[in-house]
Write a protein that holds these residues in place. Sequence first.
Motif, PDB file in Angstrom:
ATOM      1  N   SER A  22      -6.988 -13.531   1.488  1.00 44.72           N
ATOM      2  CA  SER A  22      -8.162 -12.731   1.114  1.00 44.72           C
ATOM      3  C   SER A  22      -8.533 -11.741   2.211  1.00 44.72           C
ATOM      4  O   SER A  22      -8.870 -10.590   1.942  1.00 44.72           O
ATOM      5  N   ARG A  23      -8.447 -12.184   3.486  1.00 47.28           N
ATOM      6  CA  ARG A  23      -8.757 -11.273   4.607  1.00 47.28           C
ATOM      7  C   ARG A  23      -7.701 -10.173   4.715  1.00 47.28           C
ATOM      8  O   ARG A  23      -8.014  -9.028   5.028  1.00 47.28           O
ATOM      9  N   ALA A  24      -6.444 -10.523   4.474  1.00 43.76           N
ATOM     10  CA  ALA A  24      -5.371  -9.520   4.537  1.00 43.76           C
ATOM     11  C   ALA A  24      -5.572  -8.459   3.455  1.00 43.76           C
ATOM     12  O   ALA A  24      -5.368  -7.267   3.702  1.00 43.76           O
ATOM     13  N   ILE A  25      -5.987  -8.878   2.276  1.00 44.33           N
ATOM     14  CA  ILE A  25      -6.247  -7.924   1.192  1.00 44.33           C
ATOM     15  C   ILE A  25      -7.394  -6.998   1.572  1.00 44.33           C
ATOM     16  O   ILE A  25      -7.305  -5.774   1.396  1.00 44.33           O
ATOM     17  N   GLU A  26      -8.472  -7.555   2.119  1.00 52.72           N
ATOM     18  CA  GLU A  26      -9.604  -6.742   2.569  1.00 52.72           C
ATOM     19  C   GLU A  26      -9.165  -5.780   3.670  1.00 52.72           C
ATOM     20  O   GLU A  26      -9.569  -4.613   3.693  1.00 52.72           O
ATOM     21  N   PHE A  27      -8.336  -6.281   4.582  1.00 55.12           N
ATOM     22  CA  PHE A  27      -7.855  -5.476   5.704  1.00 55.12           C
ATOM     23  C   PHE A  27      -7.053  -4.281   5.192  1.00 55.12           C
ATOM     24  O   PHE A  27      -7.276  -3.143   5.605  1.00 55.12           O
ATOM     25  N   ARG A  28      -6.114  -4.540   4.273  1.00 54.00           N
ATOM     26  CA  ARG A  28      -5.302  -3.455   3.719  1.00 54.00           C
ATOM     27  C   ARG A  28      -6.157  -2.436   2.971  1.00 54.00           C
ATOM     28  O   ARG A  28      -5.909  -1.237   3.052  1.00 54.00           O
ATOM     29  N   ALA A  29      -7.162  -2.913   2.255  1.00 54.57           N
ATOM     30  CA  ALA A  29      -8.061  -2.006   1.535  1.00 54.57           C
ATOM     31  C   ALA A  29      -8.803  -1.109   2.521  1.00 54.57           C
ATOM     32  O   ALA A  29      -8.976   0.094   2.273  1.00 54.57           O
ATOM     33  N   HIS A  30      -9.228  -1.690   3.640  1.00 54.69           N
ATOM     34  CA  HIS A  30      -9.914  -0.889   4.653  1.00 54.69           C
ATOM     35  C   HIS A  30      -8.967   0.159   5.237  1.00 54.69           C
ATOM     36  O   HIS A  30      -9.351   1.319   5.435  1.00 54.69           O
ATOM     37  N   LEU A  31      -7.719  -0.231   5.491  1.00 52.73           N
ATOM     38  CA  LEU A  31      -6.758   0.718   6.051  1.00 52.73           C
ATOM     39  C   LEU A  31      -6.496   1.895   5.122  1.00 52.73           C
ATOM     40  O   LEU A  31      -6.221   3.002   5.583  1.00 52.73           O
ATOM     41  N   GLU A  32      -6.597   1.657   3.813  1.00 47.96           N
ATOM     42  CA  GLU A  32      -6.378   2.735   2.853  1.00 47.96           C
ATOM     43  C   GLU A  32      -7.439   3.826   2.965  1.00 47.96           C
ATOM     44  O   GLU A  32      -7.159   4.990   2.690  1.00 47.96           O
ATOM     45  N   ILE A  33      -8.632   3.457   3.396  1.00 49.40           N
ATOM     46  CA  ILE A  33      -9.712   4.454   3.463  1.00 49.40           C
ATOM     47  C   ILE A  33     -10.070   4.877   4.879  1.00 49.40           C
ATOM     48  O   ILE A  33     -10.827   5.816   5.068  1.00 49.40           O
ATOM     49  N   CYS A  34      -9.530   4.199   5.893  1.00 51.97           N
ATOM     50  CA  CYS A  34      -9.921   4.489   7.276  1.00 51.97           C
ATOM     51  C   CYS A  34      -8.727   4.955   8.106  1.00 51.97           C
ATOM     52  O   CYS A  34      -7.892   4.147   8.530  1.00 51.97           O
ATOM     53  N   GLU A  35      -8.683   6.236   8.344  1.00 54.33           N
ATOM     54  CA  GLU A  35      -7.603   6.835   9.130  1.00 54.33           C
ATOM     55  C   GLU A  35      -7.582   6.311  10.565  1.00 54.33           C
ATOM     56  O   GLU A  35      -6.519   6.046  11.126  1.00 54.33           O
ATOM     57  N   ALA A  36      -8.755   6.141  11.171  1.00 47.78           N
ATOM     58  CA  ALA A  36      -8.827   5.699  12.571  1.00 47.78           C
ATOM     59  C   ALA A  36      -8.209   4.304  12.733  1.00 47.78           C
ATOM     60  O   ALA A  36      -7.398   4.084  13.644  1.00 47.78           O
ATOM     61  N   ARG A  38      -6.123   2.858  10.676  1.00 47.66           N
ATOM     62  CA  ARG A  38      -4.709   2.969  10.322  1.00 47.66           C
ATOM     63  C   ARG A  38      -3.897   3.451  11.525  1.00 47.66           C
ATOM     64  O   ARG A  38      -2.808   2.946  11.793  1.00 47.66           O
ATOM     65  N   GLN A  39      -4.435   4.397  12.283  1.00 51.62           N
ATOM     66  CA  GLN A  39      -3.746   4.887  13.476  1.00 51.62           C
ATOM     67  C   GLN A  39      -3.622   3.800  14.539  1.00 51.62           C
ATOM     68  O   GLN A  39      -2.594   3.699  15.206  1.00 51.62           O
ATOM     69  N   VAL A  40      -4.665   2.988  14.687  1.00 54.97           N
ATOM     70  CA  VAL A  40      -4.614   1.884  15.661  1.00 54.97           C
ATOM     71  C   VAL A  40      -3.535   0.887  15.261  1.00 54.97           C
ATOM     72  O   VAL A  40      -2.749   0.437  16.093  1.00 54.97           O
ATOM     73  N   VAL A  41      -3.475   0.555  13.976  1.00 58.58           N
ATOM     74  CA  VAL A  41      -2.457  -0.381  13.486  1.00 58.58           C
ATOM     75  C   VAL A  41      -1.064   0.193  13.729  1.00 58.58           C
ATOM     76  O   VAL A  41      -0.163  -0.509  14.202  1.00 58.58           O
ATOM     77  N   GLU A  42      -0.878   1.469  13.425  1.00 60.20           N
ATOM     78  CA  GLU A  42       0.425   2.101  13.637  1.00 60.20           C
ATOM     79  C   GLU A  42       0.814   2.087  15.109  1.00 60.20           C
ATOM     80  O   GLU A  42       1.968   1.817  15.450  1.00 60.20           O
ATOM     81  N   ALA A  43      -0.134   2.355  15.998  1.00 59.34           N
ATOM     82  CA  ALA A  43       0.151   2.335  17.440  1.00 59.34           C
ATOM     83  C   ALA A  43       0.512   0.920  17.897  1.00 59.34           C
ATOM     84  O   ALA A  43       1.453   0.740  18.686  1.00 59.34           O
ATOM     85  N   GLU A  44      -0.212  -0.076  17.403  1.00 56.57           N
ATOM     86  CA  GLU A  44       0.087  -1.463  17.760  1.00 56.57           C
ATOM     87  C   GLU A  44       1.459  -1.882  17.227  1.00 56.57           C
ATOM     88  O   GLU A  44       2.207  -2.582  17.904  1.00 56.57           O
ATOM     89  N   GLU A  45       1.785  -1.448  16.012  1.00 53.58           N
ATOM     90  CA  GLU A  45       3.103  -1.749  15.452  1.00 53.58           C
ATOM     91  C   GLU A  45       4.205  -1.116  16.283  1.00 53.58           C
ATOM     92  O   GLU A  45       5.224  -1.742  16.556  1.00 53.58           O
ATOM     93  N   GLU A  46       3.988   0.124  16.684  1.00 52.97           N
ATOM     94  CA  GLU A  46       4.976   0.827  17.499  1.00 52.97           C
ATOM     95  C   GLU A  46       5.170   0.119  18.840  1.00 52.97           C
ATOM     96  O   GLU A  46       6.304  -0.085  19.288  1.00 52.97           O
ATOM     97  N   LEU A  47       4.077  -0.293  19.467  1.00 58.66           N
ATOM     98  CA  LEU A  47       4.167  -1.027  20.731  1.00 58.66           C
ATOM     99  C   LEU A  47       4.895  -2.350  20.535  1.00 58.66           C
ATOM    100  O   LEU A  47       5.762  -2.727  21.333  1.00 58.66           O
ATOM    101  N   SER A  48       4.582  -3.046  19.466  1.00 55.20           N
ATOM    102  CA  SER A  48       5.234  -4.321  19.177  1.00 55.20           C
ATOM    103  C   SER A  48       6.747  -4.140  19.007  1.00 55.20           C
ATOM    104  O   SER A  48       7.540  -4.907  19.554  1.00 55.20           O
TER     105      SER A  48
END
Length: 83
Positions: A22-36, A38-48
């Motif tokens: 349920s939290r993952a679904i909420e998280f993904r929904a937030h990423l769909e509307i929040c560019e900032a 989404r950019q943090v997630v992308e940067a963390e993924e790239e670092l990982s």
Amino acid sequence: MKDCGDCRENILLYLDKSLCISRAIEFRAHLEICEACRQVVEAEEELSHLLHRSRPLYSAPTTLREGILRATKGASPRDLPPQ
């Protein structure tokens, strides 16, 4: 998920696939509307990915590894010197 603060607290859990469904679904929904966020997630993924591709420049010599294993065999954390 209420706001970006909640989202940012869950980024690493999301990347580690440790959020409940349920939290993952909420998280993904937030990423769909929040560019900032989404950019943090992308940067963390790239670092990982970078860290997973990285490896030590040098391996410890076999004799050193064997010596450490012999020295610590049967040792408990209480036997270690204080830091």
